[in-house]
Design an enzyme around this catalytic site. Structure first.
Site, short mmCIF file in Angstrom:
data_model
loop_
_atom_site.label_atom_id
_atom_site.label_comp_id
_atom_site.label_asym_id
_atom_site.label_seq_id
_atom_site.Cartn_x
_atom_site.Cartn_y
_atom_site.Cartn_z
N GLY A 97 0.82 -1.22 0.00
CA GLY A 97 0.00 0.00 0.00
C GLY A 97 0.84 1.26 0.00
CE1 TYR A 119 -9.00 0.18 9.20
CE2 TYR A 119 -9.39 1.12 11.37
CZ TYR A 119 -8.61 1.00 10.23
OH TYR A 119 -7.42 1.70 10.15
CB SER A 171 -6.33 1.48 13.61
OG SER A 171 -7.36 2.29 14.13
P1 NAP Z 1 -4.76 5.30 1.92
O1 NAP Z 1 -4.24 6.67 1.73
O2 NAP Z 1 -6.13 4.97 1.48
O3 NAP Z 1 -3.74 4.27 1.26
C1 NAP Z 1 -3.98 2.90 1.33
C2 NAP Z 1 -2.95 2.17 0.51
O4 NAP Z 1 -3.22 0.77 0.62
C3 NAP Z 1 -3.03 2.51 -0.98
O5 NAP Z 1 -1.74 2.51 -1.53
C4 NAP Z 1 -3.86 1.36 -1.54
O6 NAP Z 1 -3.59 1.11 -2.90
C5 NAP Z 1 -3.35 0.21 -0.69
N1 NAP Z 1 -4.22 -0.94 -0.66
C6 NAP Z 1 -5.52 -1.03 -0.24
N2 NAP Z 1 -5.97 -2.28 -0.40
C7 NAP Z 1 -4.95 -3.00 -0.94
C8 NAP Z 1 -4.81 -4.34 -1.31
N3 NAP Z 1 -5.80 -5.22 -1.18
N4 NAP Z 1 -3.62 -4.74 -1.85
C9 NAP Z 1 -2.60 -3.87 -2.00
N5 NAP Z 1 -2.68 -2.57 -1.64
C10 NAP Z 1 -3.85 -2.15 -1.13
O7 NAP Z 1 -4.75 4.89 3.46
P2 NAP Z 1 -3.78 5.30 4.68
O8 NAP Z 1 -4.53 6.21 5.55
O9 NAP Z 1 -2.43 5.69 4.20
O10 NAP Z 1 -3.72 3.88 5.43
C11 NAP Z 1 -2.57 3.09 5.50
C12 NAP Z 1 -2.68 2.16 6.71
O11 NAP Z 1 -2.82 2.96 7.89
C13 NAP Z 1 -3.92 1.25 6.68
O12 NAP Z 1 -3.60 -0.03 7.15
C14 NAP Z 1 -4.88 1.93 7.64
O13 NAP Z 1 -5.79 1.03 8.22
C15 NAP Z 1 -3.90 2.49 8.65
N6 NAP Z 1 -4.48 3.58 9.46
C16 NAP Z 1 -4.79 4.78 8.88
C17 NAP Z 1 -5.36 5.77 9.67
C18 NAP Z 1 -5.71 7.13 9.12
O14 NAP Z 1 -6.29 7.93 9.87
N7 NAP Z 1 -5.40 7.45 7.86
C19 NAP Z 1 -5.62 5.53 11.01
C20 NAP Z 1 -5.30 4.30 11.55
C21 NAP Z 1 -4.72 3.33 10.77
P3 NAP Z 1 -4.79 1.23 -4.01
O15 NAP Z 1 -5.23 2.65 -3.98
O16 NAP Z 1 -4.14 0.81 -5.28
O17 NAP Z 1 -5.85 0.27 -3.54
#
Ligand code: NAP
Length: 244
Positions: free
Chosen positions: A10, A154, A141
């Protein structure tokens, strides 16, 4: 000396992208993954190569698919020998009542957020154990710690990641391979794009630091974990501005 290699799932957006940039600045070779937009990821990999003189490869595919994950690690082994630092970052969120969640949606969330962590660790560990070094960082998270209403699936997936982290840390401690998780609060990425300006302000008011965290702050913590003494293992490090 062999350059260290990091594999980040990701890595095309948000936190994963910021972690890639942070480790590229440190000279790491990078295996970058995303699910859909390979052009975006390839452009990012090229940018890192040109700016930092590192090797970076982009591989699109779904990390919830075990067969794809096997091919991803085979590619990493062929190109770089193996993976020294694994960051399990790919994840999806889902907001809604549990009673409105279909079994297909439940399975999709668990497979993407939790089973993918099993698959990637399963493929990464033999090389790390052979090398007697390595490091695993899972992006989790605060909802995995305390649970969130309307985010039951989630929360369950991230709670699973936290227990997985603690258990695997014990299993890999004799090999001096640390396994830790970063439990994020609200980080300013696409994942929170569903909130309008008013909802965002209300959320920021709840956070003692008064703002969302940045992907760069999470990336800095990932770097610090990767360079910490190996004795630091099995920990869920919360980065949430004092929120939860
Ligand atoms: P994001 O901006 O939506 O990015 C998510 C990334 O994961 C994208 O590169 C997406 O690629 C990839 N991805 C999703 N499903 C996938 C799959 N099945 N196989 C391969 N790649 C996949 O999200 P983010 O906020 O950076 O989140 C990253 C991590 O942090 C996640 O695990 C999330 O649960 C965790 N997190 C985030 C927050 C927050 O507030 N943002 C809080 C707590 C935890 P595509 O676009 O190509 O699908």
């Amino acid at each position: 000396m062999k350059r260290q290699t990091i594999l980040i799932t990701g890595a095309s957006h948000g936190i994963g992208k910021a972690i890639a940039l942070r480790f590229a600045k440190e000279g790491f070779s990078l295996v970058l993954n995303c699910k859909t937009d390979i052009t975006l990821l390839e452009n990012f990999a090229n940018e890192l190569q040109q700016t930092y003189g590192v090797r970076a490869v982009a591989v699109a595919g779904d990390v919830s698919d075990h067969t794809f994950v096997c091919s991803l690690f085979e590619k990493a082994a062929t190109l770089f020998g193996g993976v020294d630092v694994l960051v399990n970052n790919a994840g999806i969120s889902h907001i809604g009542l549990l009673t409105d969640l279909s079994i297909e949606e439940w399975n999709h969330i668990i497979a993407t957020n939790l089973t993918s962590v099993f698959s990637c660790c399963h493929e990464a560990i033999p090389y790390m154990v052979h090398q007697k070094s390595g490091c695993i960082i899972n992006i989790s998270s605060v909802w995995g710690n305390v649970g969130a209403s309307c985010e039951v699936a989630y929360s369950a997936s991230k709670g699973g990641v936290n227990s997985f982290t603690k258990a695997l840390a014990k299993e890999l401690a004799p090999s001096s391979i640390p396994v830790n998780a970063i439990a994020c609060g609200v980080i300013d990425t696409r994942m929170n794009g569903c909130f309008d300006a008013e909802e965002r302000r209300a959320l920021e008011d709840e956070i003692p630091m008064g703002r969302y965290g940045t992907p760069e702050e999470v990336a800095d913590l990932a770097w610090q974990l990767a360079t910490a003494p190996t004795y630091l293992t099995g920990q869920i490090l919360t980065i949430d501005g004092g929120w939860q």
